[in-house]
Scaffold this active site. Structure first.
Site, PDB file in Angstrom:
ATOM      1  N   SER A   1      40.596  31.103  49.764  1.00 48.34           N
ATOM      2  CA  SER A   1      39.242  30.868  49.933  1.00 48.34           C
ATOM      3  C   SER A   1      39.006  30.096  51.332  1.00 48.34           C
ATOM      4  O   SER A   1      39.841  29.144  51.771  1.00 48.34           O
ATOM      5  CB  SER A   1      38.576  30.095  48.904  1.00 48.34           C
ATOM      6  OG  SER A   1      38.587  30.800  47.592  1.00 48.34           O
TER       7      SER A   1
HETATM    8  N1  SAM Z   1      42.017  29.640  44.492  1.00 53.96           N
HETATM    9  C1  SAM Z   1      42.700  30.545  45.267  1.00 53.96           C
HETATM   10  C2  SAM Z   1      43.416  29.685  46.574  1.00 53.96           C
HETATM   11  O1  SAM Z   1      43.309  28.394  46.506  1.00 53.96           O
HETATM   12  O2  SAM Z   1      44.105  30.206  47.368  1.00 53.96           O
HETATM   13  C3  SAM Z   1      41.983  31.518  45.758  1.00 53.96           C
HETATM   14  C4  SAM Z   1      41.673  32.622  44.961  1.00 53.96           C
HETATM   15  S1  SAM Z   1      41.534  34.238  45.471  1.00 53.96           S
HETATM   16  C5  SAM Z   1      40.048  34.109  46.193  1.00 53.96           C
HETATM   17  C6  SAM Z   1      41.378  35.017  43.672  1.00 53.96           C
HETATM   18  C7  SAM Z   1      42.488  35.004  42.894  1.00 53.96           C
HETATM   19  O3  SAM Z   1      42.106  35.233  41.659  1.00 53.96           O
HETATM   20  C8  SAM Z   1      43.551  36.176  43.455  1.00 53.96           C
HETATM   21  O4  SAM Z   1      44.798  35.790  43.530  1.00 53.96           O
HETATM   22  C9  SAM Z   1      43.680  37.164  42.391  1.00 53.96           C
HETATM   23  O5  SAM Z   1      44.770  37.808  42.057  1.00 53.96           O
HETATM   24  C10 SAM Z   1      43.151  36.452  41.114  1.00 53.96           C
HETATM   25  N2  SAM Z   1      42.677  36.942  39.656  1.00 53.96           N
HETATM   26  C11 SAM Z   1      41.794  38.048  40.057  1.00 53.96           C
HETATM   27  N3  SAM Z   1      41.353  38.513  38.679  1.00 53.96           N
HETATM   28  C12 SAM Z   1      41.967  37.704  37.970  1.00 53.96           C
HETATM   29  C13 SAM Z   1      42.220  37.369  36.443  1.00 53.96           C
HETATM   30  N4  SAM Z   1      41.574  38.012  35.753  1.00 53.96           N
HETATM   31  N5  SAM Z   1      42.810  36.419  36.185  1.00 53.96           N
HETATM   32  C14 SAM Z   1      43.717  35.446  36.735  1.00 53.96           C
HETATM   33  N6  SAM Z   1      43.343  35.614  38.110  1.00 53.96           N
HETATM   34  C15 SAM Z   1      42.719  36.689  38.556  1.00 53.96           C
END
Ligand code: SAM
Length: 214
Positions: free
Chosen positions: A64
């Site tokens: 993010s």
């Molecule tokens: N917090 C992260 C960081 O500091 O790098 C950024 C997160 S990224 C914007 C969103 C993440 O959510 C992705 O890695 C994606 O694979 C994960 N994601 C999407 N759907 C999900 C779910 N149902 N359960 C867990 N993780 C999920």
């Protein structure tokens, strides 16, 4: 051994930029200044690590934007010792920020490769984060209740299990899909057994929270 905490001057500059963008929480700014964001980047893209932008981390996912991490963390009102659940470990950067603030962090990621990578990175940084491979929609009932829950992907709605796993007076910060590519950042405080106080904090842009069918 490589100095993981190099690029201090770039982090200071980023912090100044975040202050100008309206981030006020001193502890959050201190955490951003401390945690080496470049460490979570692929070495080919290091020059972008301290720009205030989201960036690709592989698997079609992103780390993010620093402003978003700072704002979500600020809204979360983290206190030392808080038990926090993060949905969407991604690179592990947000988990590292929460852990630096003294929280006990549990983080779920649904992509196996990202989960393994983040787990290893956080260990190398000596951040004590418990990483789980699984579906964030379900939360982590076996470790509930949580003082705070943060969702770092765009949810089409507020998942009921997350509300259930929140302590009384706990806070959930979640970007909820409103229209098109923008999501509304919601801060939801549990005020009673089935009562919640919800406030909106502007529009953000996230990758989607994926379900079983996408
Ligand atoms: N917090 C992260 C960081 O500091 O790098 C950024 C997160 S990224 C914007 C969103 C993440 O959510 C992705 O890695 C994606 O694979 C994960 N994601 C999407 N759907 C999900 C779910 N149902 N359960 C867990 N993780 C999920």
């Amino acid at each position: 051994m490589e100095d993981l905490y190099k690029h201090q001057a770039l982090r200071k500059k980023l912090v100044e930029q975040l202050k100008k963008s309206g981030i006020k929480d001193f502890k959050v700014l201190q955490a951003i200044e401390k945690i080496p964001r470049h460490f979570f980047f692929n070495s080919a893209f290091l020059q972008f690590a301290y720009d205030d932008v989201a960036f690709q981390i592989g698997e079609g996912q992103t780390i993010s934007q620093p402003y978003t991490v700072a704002r979500q963390t600020e809204l979360l009102e983290v206190r030392k010792g808080d038990k926090i659940l993060e949905i969407g470990t991604g690179s592990g950067y947000q988990s590292a920020i929460l852990s630096t603030l003294g929280a006990e962090v549990y983080s779920i990621e649904r992509n196996k490769k990202l989960h393994e990578r983040a787990k290893a990175m956080l260990k190398q940084l000596h951040c004590h984060v418990q990483c789980f491979y699984g579906d964030g929609y379900k939360g982590l009932p076996e470790f509930a209740p949580f003082d705070r829950i943060i969702v770092t992907a765009a949810a089409p709605y507020v998942p009921e299990p997350l509300l259930e796993q929140l302590k009384l007076r706990g806070i959930l910060v979640i970007p909820v899909d409103s229209k098109g590519s923008a999501q509304t950042m919601k801060k939801i405080r549990k005020t009673g057994e089935n009562e919640y106080d919800t406030k909106d904090y502007g529009n953000f842009s996230f990758v989607p929270l994926l379900g079983e069918t996408n």
